[in-house]
Design a protein around this motif. Structure first.
Motif, PDB file in Angstrom:
ATOM      1  N   MET A  24       4.114   2.800  -0.976  1.00 20.30           N
ATOM      2  CA  MET A  24       3.881   4.174  -0.543  1.00 20.30           C
ATOM      3  C   MET A  24       3.501   5.069  -1.725  1.00 20.30           C
ATOM      4  O   MET A  24       2.627   5.929  -1.609  1.00 20.30           O
ATOM      5  CB  MET A  24       5.120   4.724   0.174  1.00 20.30           C
ATOM      6  CG  MET A  24       5.340   4.091   1.546  1.00 20.30           C
ATOM      7  SD  MET A  24       6.875   4.599   2.344  1.00 20.30           S
ATOM      8  CE  MET A  24       6.671   6.342   2.447  1.00 20.30           C
ATOM      9  N   LEU A  25       4.121   4.851  -2.877  1.00 19.53           N
ATOM     10  CA  LEU A  25       3.807   5.618  -4.069  1.00 19.53           C
ATOM     11  C   LEU A  25       2.367   5.347  -4.527  1.00 19.53           C
ATOM     12  O   LEU A  25       1.631   6.275  -4.867  1.00 19.53           O
ATOM     13  CB  LEU A  25       4.793   5.281  -5.191  1.00 19.53           C
ATOM     14  CG  LEU A  25       4.603   6.023  -6.505  1.00 19.53           C
ATOM     15  CD1 LEU A  25       4.763   7.517  -6.304  1.00 19.53           C
ATOM     16  CD2 LEU A  25       5.585   5.520  -7.542  1.00 19.53           C
ATOM     17  N   THR A  28      -0.021   7.095  -2.167  1.00 18.36           N
ATOM     18  CA  THR A  28       0.007   8.534  -2.429  1.00 18.36           C
ATOM     19  C   THR A  28      -0.808   8.876  -3.673  1.00 18.36           C
ATOM     20  O   THR A  28      -1.577   9.845  -3.677  1.00 18.36           O
ATOM     21  CB  THR A  28       1.463   9.020  -2.606  1.00 18.36           C
ATOM     22  OG1 THR A  28       2.202   8.712  -1.423  1.00 18.36           O
ATOM     23  CG2 THR A  28       1.514  10.513  -2.873  1.00 18.36           C
ATOM     24  N   PHE A  31      -4.562   8.678  -2.826  1.00 22.22           N
ATOM     25  CA  PHE A  31      -5.004   9.855  -2.082  1.00 22.22           C
ATOM     26  C   PHE A  31      -5.054  11.096  -2.971  1.00 22.22           C
ATOM     27  O   PHE A  31      -5.965  11.919  -2.852  1.00 22.22           O
ATOM     28  CB  PHE A  31      -4.121  10.115  -0.861  1.00 22.22           C
ATOM     29  CG  PHE A  31      -4.431   9.217   0.302  1.00 22.22           C
ATOM     30  CD1 PHE A  31      -5.712   9.102   0.785  1.00 22.22           C
ATOM     31  CD2 PHE A  31      -3.422   8.491   0.912  1.00 22.22           C
ATOM     32  CE1 PHE A  31      -6.008   8.282   1.861  1.00 22.22           C
ATOM     33  CE2 PHE A  31      -3.697   7.660   1.984  1.00 22.22           C
ATOM     34  CZ  PHE A  31      -4.989   7.548   2.463  1.00 22.22           C
ATOM     35  N   ALA A  32      -4.096  11.238  -3.881  1.00 22.82           N
ATOM     36  CA  ALA A  32      -4.093  12.379  -4.801  1.00 22.82           C
ATOM     37  C   ALA A  32      -5.306  12.317  -5.726  1.00 22.82           C
ATOM     38  O   ALA A  32      -5.938  13.348  -6.009  1.00 22.82           O
ATOM     39  CB  ALA A  32      -2.803  12.404  -5.614  1.00 22.82           C
TER      40      ALA A  32
END
Length: 144
Positions: A24-25, A28, A31-32
């Motif tokens: 998940m990290l 993320t 996407f960032a």
């Protein structure tokens, strides 16, 4: 013997949780990164549009004073900044018939040029101010 089985299940649950958390990290962060690139691209396009607008304002007013004939005067005001960093430099190159705006953009140093119809110019043609006067004196456009 049951305590070993329960301990093994706890270890498996912890491993699954950490693996899920790491995945998940990573997602993320991807996407960032994509969002950051889009943001920089949008800002860069805005800065380019502002630089183009400033070059057009200067060139169109120089051309207008030239066409208006002897005695024409125009006071020109251009925006204070192109970028958040602020300052920019407008230079005129009569031999190339160009107005050039140089500025420090978020993506590095950039410039934009716009054509002039006349090369008969005089005065301070580099780093012109944010407000300046254009005068047509005997067919020559003078910056003051």
């Amino acid at each position: 013997m049951e305590s070993t089985i329960v301990g093994g299940k706890r270890g498996q649950i912890l491993t699954d949780f950490l693996t899920t958390l790491i995945v998940m990290l990573i997602i993320t962060l991807i996407f960032a990164g994509i969002a950051s690139e889009k943001y920089i691209s949008a800002i860069s396009q805005t800065e380019d549009a502002r630089a183009r607008q400033i070059a057009q304002i200067v060139a169109l007013n120089v051309n207008a004073v030239q066409r208006a004939g002897d005695g024409a005067i125009i006071v020109v005001s251009i925006p204070e900044s192109v970028t958040r960093a602020g300052d920019y430099n407008v230079s005129i190159y009569p031999s190339y018939h160009l107005v050039e705006v140089k500025y420090a953009a978020i993506s590095g140093s950039r410039s934009f040029s716009f054509p002039l119809t006349t090369a008969d110019l005089s005065g301070n043609l580099t780093n012109i101010g944010k407000t300046f006067t254009l005068r047509n004196v005997d067919g020559q456009v003078r910056f003051a």
